[in-house]
Design a protein around this motif. Sequence first.
Motif, PDB file in Angstrom:
ATOM      1  N   ILE A 118       0.811  -1.109  -0.203  1.00  0.00           N
ATOM      2  CA  ILE A 118      -0.047   0.040  -0.076  1.00  0.00           C
ATOM      3  C   ILE A 118       0.999   1.335   0.038  1.00  0.00           C
ATOM      4  CG2 ILE A 118      -1.773   1.321   1.370  1.00  0.00           C
ATOM      5  CD1 ILE A 118      -2.439  -1.507   2.452  1.00  0.00           C
ATOM      6  N   LYS A 119       0.645   2.303  -1.004  1.00  0.00           N
ATOM      7  CA  LYS A 119       1.712   3.405  -1.036  1.00  0.00           C
ATOM      8  C   LYS A 119       0.742   4.510  -0.887  1.00  0.00           C
ATOM      9  CE  LYS A 119       4.555   0.757  -4.449  1.00  0.00           C
ATOM     10  NZ  LYS A 119       4.949   0.599  -5.876  1.00  0.00           N
ATOM     11  N   SER A 120       1.703   5.559  -0.133  1.00  0.00           N
ATOM     12  CA  SER A 120       1.185   6.922  -0.104  1.00  0.00           C
ATOM     13  C   SER A 120       2.362   7.999  -0.442  1.00  0.00           C
ATOM     14  CB  SER A 120       0.653   6.966   1.485  1.00  0.00           C
ATOM     15  OG  SER A 120       0.419   8.365   1.827  1.00  0.00           O
ATOM     16  N   HIS A 121       1.906   9.213  -0.500  1.00  0.00           N
ATOM     17  CA  HIS A 121       2.807  10.358  -0.960  1.00  0.00           C
ATOM     18  C   HIS A 121       3.041  10.976   0.662  1.00  0.00           C
ATOM     19  CE1 HIS A 121      -1.220  12.052  -1.369  1.00  0.00           C
ATOM     20  NE2 HIS A 121      -0.428  13.368  -0.875  1.00  0.00           N
ATOM     21  N   TYR A 122       2.356  10.489   1.566  1.00  0.00           N
ATOM     22  CA  TYR A 122       2.626  11.032   2.942  1.00  0.00           C
ATOM     23  C   TYR A 122       2.522  10.145   4.052  1.00  0.00           C
ATOM     24  CZ  TYR A 122      -2.282  11.344   3.553  1.00  0.00           C
ATOM     25  OH  TYR A 122      -3.520  10.918   3.897  1.00  0.00           O
ATOM     26  N   ASN A 123       3.202  10.335   5.096  1.00  0.00           N
ATOM     27  CA  ASN A 123       3.073   9.444   6.322  1.00  0.00           C
ATOM     28  C   ASN A 123       3.132  10.539   7.480  1.00  0.00           C
ATOM     29  OD1 ASN A 123       2.813   7.213   7.799  1.00  0.00           O
ATOM     30  ND2 ASN A 123       5.076   6.608   7.641  1.00  0.00           N
ATOM     31  N   TYR A 124       2.621   9.884   8.711  1.00  0.00           N
ATOM     32  CA  TYR A 124       3.007  10.570   9.887  1.00  0.00           C
ATOM     33  C   TYR A 124       3.955   9.923  10.801  1.00  0.00           C
ATOM     34  CZ  TYR A 124      -1.850  12.323   8.688  1.00  0.00           C
ATOM     35  OH  TYR A 124      -2.989  12.698   8.227  1.00  0.00           O
ATOM     36  N   ASP A 125       4.888  10.864  11.299  1.00  0.00           N
ATOM     37  CA  ASP A 125       5.862  10.693  12.183  1.00  0.00           C
ATOM     38  C   ASP A 125       5.472  10.892  13.504  1.00  0.00           C
ATOM     39  OD1 ASP A 125       8.407  10.063  13.026  1.00  0.00           O
ATOM     40  OD2 ASP A 125       9.397  11.863  12.369  1.00  0.00           O
ATOM     41  N   TYR A 126       4.879  10.090  14.008  1.00  0.00           N
ATOM     42  CA  TYR A 126       4.410  10.127  15.678  1.00  0.00           C
ATOM     43  C   TYR A 126       5.641  10.187  16.544  1.00  0.00           C
ATOM     44  CZ  TYR A 126       1.334  10.129  19.681  1.00  0.00           C
ATOM     45  OH  TYR A 126       0.680  10.614  20.895  1.00  0.00           O
ATOM     46  N   ALA A 127       6.629   9.471  16.255  1.00  0.00           N
ATOM     47  CA  ALA A 127       7.461   9.117  17.103  1.00  0.00           C
ATOM     48  C   ALA A 127       8.283  10.668  17.233  1.00  0.00           C
ATOM     49  CB  ALA A 127       8.671   8.463  16.417  1.00  0.00           C
ATOM     50  N   SER A 128       8.243  11.644  16.273  1.00  0.00           N
ATOM     51  CA  SER A 128       8.768  12.832  16.725  1.00  0.00           C
ATOM     52  C   SER A 128       8.274  13.768  17.635  1.00  0.00           C
ATOM     53  CB  SER A 128       8.731  13.708  15.127  1.00  0.00           C
ATOM     54  OG  SER A 128       7.596  13.924  14.717  1.00  0.00           O
ATOM     55  N   LEU A 129       7.057  13.134  17.986  1.00  0.00           N
ATOM     56  CA  LEU A 129       6.311  14.133  19.266  1.00  0.00           C
ATOM     57  C   LEU A 129       7.197  13.666  20.463  1.00  0.00           C
ATOM     58  CD1 LEU A 129       2.712  13.667  18.484  1.00  0.00           C
ATOM     59  CD2 LEU A 129       3.977  15.733  18.006  1.00  0.00           C
ATOM     60  N   SER A 130       7.222  14.889  21.187  1.00  0.00           N
ATOM     61  CA  SER A 130       7.722  14.740  22.538  1.00  0.00           C
ATOM     62  C   SER A 130       7.021  13.994  23.460  1.00  0.00           C
ATOM     63  CB  SER A 130       7.978  16.372  23.098  1.00  0.00           C
ATOM     64  OG  SER A 130       6.611  16.674  23.558  1.00  0.00           O
ATOM     65  N   ASP A 131       7.487  13.456  24.817  1.00  0.00           N
ATOM     66  CA  ASP A 131       6.542  12.601  25.650  1.00  0.00           C
ATOM     67  C   ASP A 131       5.389  13.652  26.207  1.00  0.00           C
ATOM     68  OD1 ASP A 131       7.981  10.544  25.254  1.00  0.00           O
ATOM     69  OD2 ASP A 131       9.452  10.576  27.039  1.00  0.00           O
ATOM     70  N   THR A 132       5.727  15.012  26.364  1.00  0.00           N
ATOM     71  CA  THR A 132       4.543  15.910  26.920  1.00  0.00           C
ATOM     72  C   THR A 132       3.454  15.999  25.737  1.00  0.00           C
ATOM     73  OG1 THR A 132       6.246  17.242  28.094  1.00  0.00           O
ATOM     74  CG2 THR A 132       4.243  18.277  27.670  1.00  0.00           C
ATOM     75  N   MET A 133       3.972  16.168  24.573  1.00  0.00           N
ATOM     76  CA  MET A 133       2.911  16.411  23.370  1.00  0.00           C
ATOM     77  C   MET A 133       2.283  14.742  23.449  1.00  0.00           C
ATOM     78  SD  MET A 133       2.759  19.050  22.029  1.00  0.00           S
ATOM     79  CE  MET A 133       1.796  18.817  20.547  1.00  0.00           C
ATOM     80  N   ASN A 134       2.682  13.748  23.694  1.00  0.00           N
ATOM     81  CA  ASN A 134       2.058  12.508  23.738  1.00  0.00           C
ATOM     82  C   ASN A 134       1.160  12.525  24.549  1.00  0.00           C
ATOM     83  OD1 ASN A 134       1.905   9.370  22.926  1.00  0.00           O
ATOM     84  ND2 ASN A 134       2.842   9.291  24.803  1.00  0.00           N
ATOM     85  N   GLU A 135       1.614  12.935  26.038  1.00  0.00           N
ATOM     86  CA  GLU A 135       0.782  12.878  26.904  1.00  0.00           C
ATOM     87  C   GLU A 135      -0.496  13.616  26.759  1.00  0.00           C
ATOM     88  OE1 GLU A 135       2.479  13.482  30.798  1.00  0.00           O
ATOM     89  OE2 GLU A 135       4.359  12.137  30.237  1.00  0.00           O
ATOM     90  N   ALA A 136      -0.335  14.847  26.379  1.00  0.00           N
ATOM     91  CA  ALA A 136      -1.541  15.556  26.000  1.00  0.00           C
ATOM     92  C   ALA A 136      -2.579  15.011  24.898  1.00  0.00           C
ATOM     93  CB  ALA A 136      -1.191  17.076  25.558  1.00  0.00           C
ATOM     94  N   TYR A 137      -1.977  14.422  23.876  1.00  0.00           N
ATOM     95  CA  TYR A 137      -2.592  13.744  23.107  1.00  0.00           C
ATOM     96  C   TYR A 137      -3.638  12.427  23.622  1.00  0.00           C
ATOM     97  CZ  TYR A 137      -1.076  16.606  18.937  1.00  0.00           C
ATOM     98  OH  TYR A 137      -0.843  17.497  18.018  1.00  0.00           O
ATOM     99  N   CYS A 138      -2.756  11.817  24.250  1.00  0.00           N
ATOM    100  CA  CYS A 138      -3.477  10.728  25.207  1.00  0.00           C
ATOM    101  C   CYS A 138      -4.502  10.926  26.055  1.00  0.00           C
ATOM    102  CB  CYS A 138      -2.245   9.664  25.844  1.00  0.00           C
ATOM    103  SG  CYS A 138      -1.280   8.940  25.052  1.00  0.00           S
ATOM    104  N   ALA A 139      -4.360  12.264  26.568  1.00  0.00           N
ATOM    105  CA  ALA A 139      -5.428  12.733  27.357  1.00  0.00           C
ATOM    106  C   ALA A 139      -6.640  13.120  26.772  1.00  0.00           C
ATOM    107  CB  ALA A 139      -4.933  14.149  28.190  1.00  0.00           C
TER     108      ALA A 139
END
Length: 182
Positions: A19-40
Amino acid sequence: MTVFSRIKKEGQFEFGPGIKSHYNYDYASLSDTMNEAYCAMLARKLEAWQKEHGKFEVVVGIETEGIRIGYTLAKMMNLRFYIMPHRRIELEQLGVPKYPADTHWLIVDDVVTTGSQFMRTVDYLDIEETPETITYACMIKRNPANLDFSAVSGSPDKEQKWVRTERFDFVDKRLVALYSED
Protein backbone atom coordinates in the motif's frame (compact mmCIF):
# COMPACT_ATOMS: atom_id res chain seq x y z
CA MET A 1 -4.48 22.33 8.81
CA THR A 2 -5.07 19.30 11.04
CA VAL A 3 -4.13 18.47 14.60
CA PHE A 4 -1.25 16.33 13.34
CA SER A 5 -0.12 18.44 10.37
CA ARG A 6 3.24 19.23 11.99
CA ILE A 7 4.21 15.53 11.95
CA LYS A 8 2.91 14.84 8.43
CA LYS A 9 5.87 14.02 6.19
CA GLU A 10 5.81 14.16 2.38
CA GLY A 11 7.60 11.49 0.35
CA GLN A 12 7.13 8.01 -1.08
CA PHE A 13 5.99 5.52 1.56
CA GLU A 14 4.95 1.88 1.39
CA PHE A 15 2.96 0.22 4.15
CA GLY A 16 2.92 -3.50 4.75
CA PRO A 17 2.00 -5.47 1.67
CA GLY A 18 2.35 -2.81 -1.02
CA ILE A 19 0.00 0.00 0.00
CA LYS A 20 1.57 3.28 -1.10
CA SER A 21 1.15 6.90 -0.06
CA HIS A 22 2.78 10.24 -0.84
CA TYR A 23 2.79 11.10 2.88
CA ASN A 24 3.06 9.54 6.31
CA TYR A 25 2.80 10.64 9.94
CA ASP A 26 5.94 10.60 12.13
CA TYR A 27 4.31 10.16 15.55
CA ALA A 28 7.70 9.23 17.05
CA SER A 29 8.85 12.82 16.52
CA LEU A 30 6.42 14.09 19.16
CA SER A 31 7.80 14.82 22.61
CA ASP A 32 6.61 12.82 25.60
CA THR A 33 4.70 15.88 26.79
CA MET A 34 2.86 16.18 23.47
CA ASN A 35 2.14 12.43 23.56
CA GLU A 36 0.67 12.75 27.05
CA ALA A 37 -1.50 15.68 25.94
CA TYR A 38 -2.83 13.72 22.94
CA CYS A 39 -3.33 10.66 25.17
CA ALA A 40 -5.41 12.77 27.58
CA MET A 41 -7.63 13.82 24.66
CA LEU A 42 -7.93 10.23 23.42
CA ALA A 43 -8.64 9.02 26.98
CA ARG A 44 -11.68 11.35 27.11
CA LYS A 45 -13.02 9.76 23.92
CA LEU A 46 -12.35 6.30 25.32
CA GLU A 47 -14.18 7.14 28.58
CA ALA A 48 -17.26 8.07 26.57
CA TRP A 49 -16.90 4.86 24.50
CA GLN A 50 -16.76 2.73 27.67
CA LYS A 51 -20.07 4.12 28.92
CA GLU A 52 -21.73 2.50 25.92
CA HIS A 53 -19.49 -0.53 25.34
CA GLY A 54 -18.18 -1.62 28.75
CA LYS A 55 -15.03 -1.01 30.79
CA PHE A 56 -11.57 -1.95 29.55
CA GLU A 57 -9.57 -4.36 31.65
CA VAL A 58 -6.25 -4.68 29.79
CA VAL A 59 -4.31 -2.37 27.44
CA VAL A 60 -1.97 -3.64 24.72
CA GLY A 61 0.36 -1.28 22.86
CA ILE A 62 1.53 -2.33 19.40
CA GLU A 63 5.25 -1.86 18.76
CA THR A 64 6.60 0.84 18.38
CA GLU A 65 4.63 4.03 19.06
CA GLY A 66 1.55 2.10 20.14
CA ILE A 67 3.63 1.07 23.16
CA ARG A 68 4.21 4.68 24.19
CA ILE A 69 0.56 5.62 23.66
CA GLY A 70 -0.83 2.45 25.24
CA TYR A 71 1.44 2.69 28.28
CA THR A 72 0.39 6.30 28.86
CA LEU A 73 -3.30 5.42 28.49
CA ALA A 74 -2.93 2.42 30.83
CA LYS A 75 -1.39 4.66 33.51
CA MET A 76 -4.15 7.25 33.07
CA MET A 77 -6.85 4.56 33.33
CA ASN A 78 -5.07 2.52 36.01
CA LEU A 79 -5.10 -0.66 33.89
CA ARG A 80 -2.65 -3.49 33.24
CA PHE A 81 -0.43 -2.96 30.21
CA TYR A 82 1.32 -5.32 27.81
CA ILE A 83 3.56 -4.83 24.80
CA MET A 84 2.70 -6.32 21.41
CA PRO A 85 5.97 -6.91 19.54
CA HIS A 86 6.14 -7.37 15.78
CA ARG A 87 7.01 -11.06 15.98
CA ARG A 88 5.08 -13.86 17.70
CA ILE A 89 8.28 -15.39 19.12
CA GLU A 90 8.98 -12.14 20.99
CA LEU A 91 5.45 -12.16 22.42
CA GLU A 92 6.01 -15.67 23.77
CA GLN A 93 9.08 -14.39 25.62
CA LEU A 94 7.09 -11.58 27.27
CA GLY A 95 4.80 -14.02 29.06
CA VAL A 96 1.41 -12.31 28.66
CA PRO A 97 -0.92 -14.35 30.91
CA LYS A 98 -4.16 -15.87 29.65
CA TYR A 99 -7.27 -13.91 30.57
CA PRO A 100 -10.89 -15.08 30.73
CA ALA A 101 -12.74 -15.07 27.38
CA ASP A 102 -14.93 -12.13 28.45
CA THR A 103 -11.97 -9.79 29.20
CA HIS A 104 -12.33 -6.40 27.46
CA TRP A 105 -9.04 -5.55 25.70
CA LEU A 106 -7.99 -2.09 24.50
CA ILE A 107 -5.49 -2.51 21.65
CA VAL A 108 -3.58 0.67 20.76
CA ASP A 109 -1.48 1.86 17.83
CA ASP A 110 -0.37 5.29 16.64
CA VAL A 111 -1.52 5.37 13.00
CA VAL A 112 -4.01 2.94 11.46
CA THR A 113 -3.71 2.41 7.74
CA THR A 114 -5.56 -0.88 7.14
CA GLY A 115 -6.10 -2.31 10.62
CA SER A 116 -3.97 -5.36 9.85
CA GLN A 117 -1.72 -4.75 12.90
CA PHE A 118 -4.84 -4.88 15.10
CA MET A 119 -5.92 -8.15 13.49
CA ARG A 120 -2.44 -9.63 13.92
CA THR A 121 -2.48 -8.64 17.60
CA VAL A 122 -5.83 -10.37 18.17
CA ASP A 123 -4.46 -13.48 16.44
CA TYR A 124 -1.22 -13.48 18.45
CA LEU A 125 -3.05 -13.04 21.75
CA ASP A 126 -5.64 -15.64 20.73
CA ILE A 127 -8.54 -13.40 21.80
CA GLU A 128 -12.09 -14.16 20.76
CA GLU A 129 -13.01 -11.27 18.47
CA THR A 130 -16.37 -10.03 19.72
CA PRO A 131 -17.71 -6.48 20.20
CA GLU A 132 -17.76 -7.04 23.96
CA THR A 133 -14.11 -8.08 24.22
CA ILE A 134 -12.13 -5.79 21.91
CA THR A 135 -11.79 -2.06 21.34
CA TYR A 136 -9.12 -0.55 19.12
CA ALA A 137 -7.68 2.93 19.59
CA CYS A 138 -5.29 5.10 17.61
CA MET A 139 -4.20 8.68 17.28
CA ILE A 140 -4.65 8.87 13.49
CA LYS A 141 -6.93 6.83 11.20
CA ARG A 142 -5.83 7.01 7.58
CA ASN A 143 -8.49 7.44 4.89
CA PRO A 144 -8.20 4.56 2.38
CA ALA A 145 -9.14 7.01 -0.40
CA ASN A 146 -5.78 8.74 0.19
CA LEU A 147 -3.81 5.51 -0.35
CA ASP A 148 -2.64 3.67 -3.48
CA PHE A 149 -3.82 0.05 -3.36
CA SER A 150 -2.95 -0.69 -7.00
CA ALA A 151 -0.22 -3.19 -6.11
CA VAL A 152 -2.74 -4.95 -3.90
CA SER A 153 -5.98 -4.68 -5.84
CA GLY A 154 -5.02 -5.79 -9.33
CA SER A 155 -3.28 -3.22 -11.49
CA PRO A 156 -2.07 -5.36 -14.43
CA ASP A 157 1.35 -3.67 -14.58
CA LYS A 158 2.21 -4.19 -10.89
CA GLU A 159 3.15 -7.16 -8.76
CA GLN A 160 0.14 -8.44 -6.85
CA LYS A 161 0.32 -8.41 -3.07
CA TRP A 162 -2.21 -9.55 -0.49
CA VAL A 163 -4.01 -7.56 2.19
CA ARG A 164 -6.35 -9.38 4.54
CA THR A 165 -9.66 -7.52 4.36
CA GLU A 166 -12.13 -9.98 5.85
CA ARG A 167 -12.10 -8.28 9.28
CA PHE A 168 -11.71 -4.59 8.33
CA ASP A 169 -15.39 -3.91 8.98
CA PHE A 170 -15.07 -5.24 12.54
CA VAL A 171 -12.04 -3.01 13.16
CA ASP A 172 -13.84 0.07 11.81
CA LYS A 173 -16.85 -0.51 14.09
CA ARG A 174 -14.64 -0.95 17.18
CA LEU A 175 -12.09 1.83 16.48
CA VAL A 176 -11.78 5.00 18.56
CA ALA A 177 -9.49 7.50 16.83
CA LEU A 178 -8.40 10.90 18.05
CA TYR A 179 -8.20 12.12 14.44
CA SER A 180 -9.63 10.60 11.24
CA GLU A 181 -8.56 11.87 7.84
CA ASP A 182 -11.31 13.26 5.63
